[in-house]
Design a protein around this motif. Sequence first.
Motif, PDB file in Angstrom:
ATOM      1  N   UNK A 148     -11.670  -6.061  11.657  1.00 34.26           N
ATOM      2  CA  UNK A 148     -11.755  -4.812  10.895  1.00 34.26           C
ATOM      3  C   UNK A 148     -11.377  -3.618  11.782  1.00 34.26           C
ATOM      4  N   UNK A 149     -10.154  -3.623  12.257  1.00 37.93           N
ATOM      5  CA  UNK A 149      -9.719  -2.700  13.296  1.00 37.93           C
ATOM      6  C   UNK A 149      -9.811  -1.244  12.883  1.00 37.93           C
ATOM      7  N   UNK A 150      -9.790  -0.958  11.583  1.00 38.03           N
ATOM      8  CA  UNK A 150      -9.869   0.424  11.119  1.00 38.03           C
ATOM      9  C   UNK A 150     -11.112   1.143  11.610  1.00 38.03           C
ATOM     10  N   UNK A 151     -12.243   0.435  11.708  1.00 38.41           N
ATOM     11  CA  UNK A 151     -13.483   1.053  12.177  1.00 38.41           C
ATOM     12  C   UNK A 151     -13.336   1.527  13.624  1.00 38.41           C
ATOM     13  N   UNK A 152     -12.724   0.702  14.457  1.00 39.87           N
ATOM     14  CA  UNK A 152     -12.535   1.057  15.866  1.00 39.87           C
ATOM     15  C   UNK A 152     -11.546   2.209  16.015  1.00 39.87           C
ATOM     16  N   UNK A 153     -10.487   2.177  15.225  1.00 38.77           N
ATOM     17  CA  UNK A 153      -9.474   3.238  15.286  1.00 38.77           C
ATOM     18  C   UNK A 153     -10.095   4.584  14.920  1.00 38.77           C
ATOM     19  N   UNK A 154     -10.873   4.604  13.831  1.00 41.26           N
ATOM     20  CA  UNK A 154     -11.496   5.862  13.400  1.00 41.26           C
ATOM     21  C   UNK A 154     -12.514   6.358  14.429  1.00 41.26           C
TER      22      UNK A 154
ATOM     23  N   UNK B  70      -6.687   4.549   6.251  1.00 36.54           N
ATOM     24  CA  UNK B  70      -7.311   4.054   5.025  1.00 36.54           C
ATOM     25  C   UNK B  70      -6.335   3.215   4.211  1.00 36.54           C
ATOM     26  N   UNK B  71      -5.074   3.625   4.182  1.00 37.28           N
ATOM     27  CA  UNK B  71      -4.067   2.848   3.453  1.00 37.28           C
ATOM     28  C   UNK B  71      -3.933   1.458   4.064  1.00 37.28           C
ATOM     29  N   UNK B  72      -3.944   1.396   5.384  1.00 35.29           N
ATOM     30  CA  UNK B  72      -3.860   0.114   6.073  1.00 35.29           C
ATOM     31  C   UNK B  72      -5.090  -0.745   5.772  1.00 35.29           C
ATOM     32  N   UNK B  73      -6.265  -0.128   5.817  1.00 30.82           N
ATOM     33  CA  UNK B  73      -7.512  -0.873   5.598  1.00 30.82           C
ATOM     34  C   UNK B  73      -7.605  -1.422   4.174  1.00 30.82           C
ATOM     35  N   UNK B  74      -7.295  -0.580   3.178  1.00 30.62           N
ATOM     36  CA  UNK B  74      -7.424  -1.053   1.800  1.00 30.62           C
ATOM     37  C   UNK B  74      -6.399  -2.133   1.482  1.00 30.62           C
ATOM     38  N   UNK B  75      -5.250  -2.069   2.151  1.00 28.42           N
ATOM     39  CA  UNK B  75      -4.244  -3.118   1.973  1.00 28.42           C
ATOM     40  C   UNK B  75      -4.710  -4.416   2.616  1.00 28.42           C
ATOM     41  N   UNK B  76      -5.320  -4.315   3.794  1.00 31.13           N
ATOM     42  CA  UNK B  76      -5.907  -5.502   4.434  1.00 31.13           C
ATOM     43  C   UNK B  76      -6.929  -6.164   3.511  1.00 31.13           C
ATOM     44  N   UNK B  77      -7.813  -5.363   2.947  1.00 31.60           N
ATOM     45  CA  UNK B  77      -8.896  -5.885   2.124  1.00 31.60           C
ATOM     46  C   UNK B  77      -8.384  -6.518   0.824  1.00 31.60           C
TER      47      UNK B  77
ATOM     48  N   UNK C 282       0.844  -1.195   0.000  1.00 31.84           N
ATOM     49  CA  UNK C 282       0.000   0.000   0.000  1.00 31.84           C
ATOM     50  C   UNK C 282       0.874   1.239   0.000  1.00 31.84           C
ATOM     51  N   UNK C 283       0.968   1.907  -1.151  1.00 29.95           N
ATOM     52  CA  UNK C 283       1.840   3.078  -1.294  1.00 29.95           C
ATOM     53  C   UNK C 283       0.962   4.326  -1.299  1.00 29.95           C
ATOM     54  N   UNK C 284       1.185   5.223  -0.322  1.00 21.62           N
ATOM     55  CA  UNK C 284       0.248   6.320  -0.099  1.00 21.62           C
ATOM     56  C   UNK C 284       0.745   7.658  -0.663  1.00 21.62           C
ATOM     57  N   UNK C 285       1.045   7.651  -1.959  1.00 22.79           N
ATOM     58  CA  UNK C 285       1.430   8.887  -2.653  1.00 22.79           C
ATOM     59  C   UNK C 285       2.606   9.585  -1.973  1.00 22.79           C
TER      60      UNK C 285
END
Length: 320
Positions: free
Chosen positions: A174-180, A76-83, A40-43
């Motif tokens: 889906x840890x991103x939901x809890x983090x956000x 988001x970068x972490x989440x999309x890479x997980x998915x 996941x490369x975030x620009x």
Amino acid sequence: MQKPFVSVKTITYNHEKFIAQCIEGILMQKTNFSFEYIIGEDCSTDNTMKIVQDYADRYPDIIRVISSENNVGWIENDHRTDMACQGKYVAFCEGDDFWTDPYKLQKQVDFLEKNTDYGLVHTNFSCVKDDKITKSIRGNEMLPTGNVLEELIKGNHIATATVCMRNDLLRKICIGDTIKKHNWRMGDYPLWIETSALVKVHYLKDDTITYRIHDDSATHALDWNGDFRFFEDRYQIKNYYIAKYNCEHLLPFISKVYHKELLKYAIFLKNEDLREACSIYFKKKSERSEFAYRLLSDFTIFDSIFCFIYSSRKKLKTIV
């Protein structure tokens, strides 16, 4: 096309000095199963993407790059890479760390295949700072294995780049939901706690990766105020999971450790509110030792002693 058995994921941003070594550590893995590598490369504003794309062009059957036209941030970068991970298992390596054991994945997957009640395996690791390597940080110590929920709430002893876990758990949590929701600045620590609440966790003494400490990293480049915000997040996470998993008996231990660390920030930030919070706590806990309380309360004396011992904040950094 047959799905890979294991997915390795890396999230990266401005890691041009380190990303090639990170990628090489994954590509050198020797396994009897197939694996994919999701980056996941975030620009990045440096040459990270150019380096990543060069490797992707050379290894199109292994590497997939996840990116976008705009920077999306680490959550988001972490989440999309997980998915994007399709394997039965997922292993992690952040872009400034690197694997050193070519059999890392094989060892971890072998264990998880034989022990279905375990969901995550992590290992020993080395650290490198200014080209100086400290080998096998944990030594021969055997860290907690099995039901480790309470040990993890007490403190994070898992280094992210050492982890291999079951993908179905990663997606379920889906840890991103809890983090956000809580606006936490760290995602790996909550993920390990959530995982340990569902399954057993295993520790291997093998030294398989090197964790890099450098001034450009998200945590090690922080000033004292930034460092304090991570400290506060860490204890919000602990208290959140103490309540969620009915571990209230851990509160005295957590409070003791919290106030010892808080004293450090009270002194270095010269924050009287934090000092007062420490003073109230230590006075209550030192009723049988008037001398100890006086020493802790006399910040003029304690400042000098503390600052002499801890002249550099970098000595106080943790893996978390």
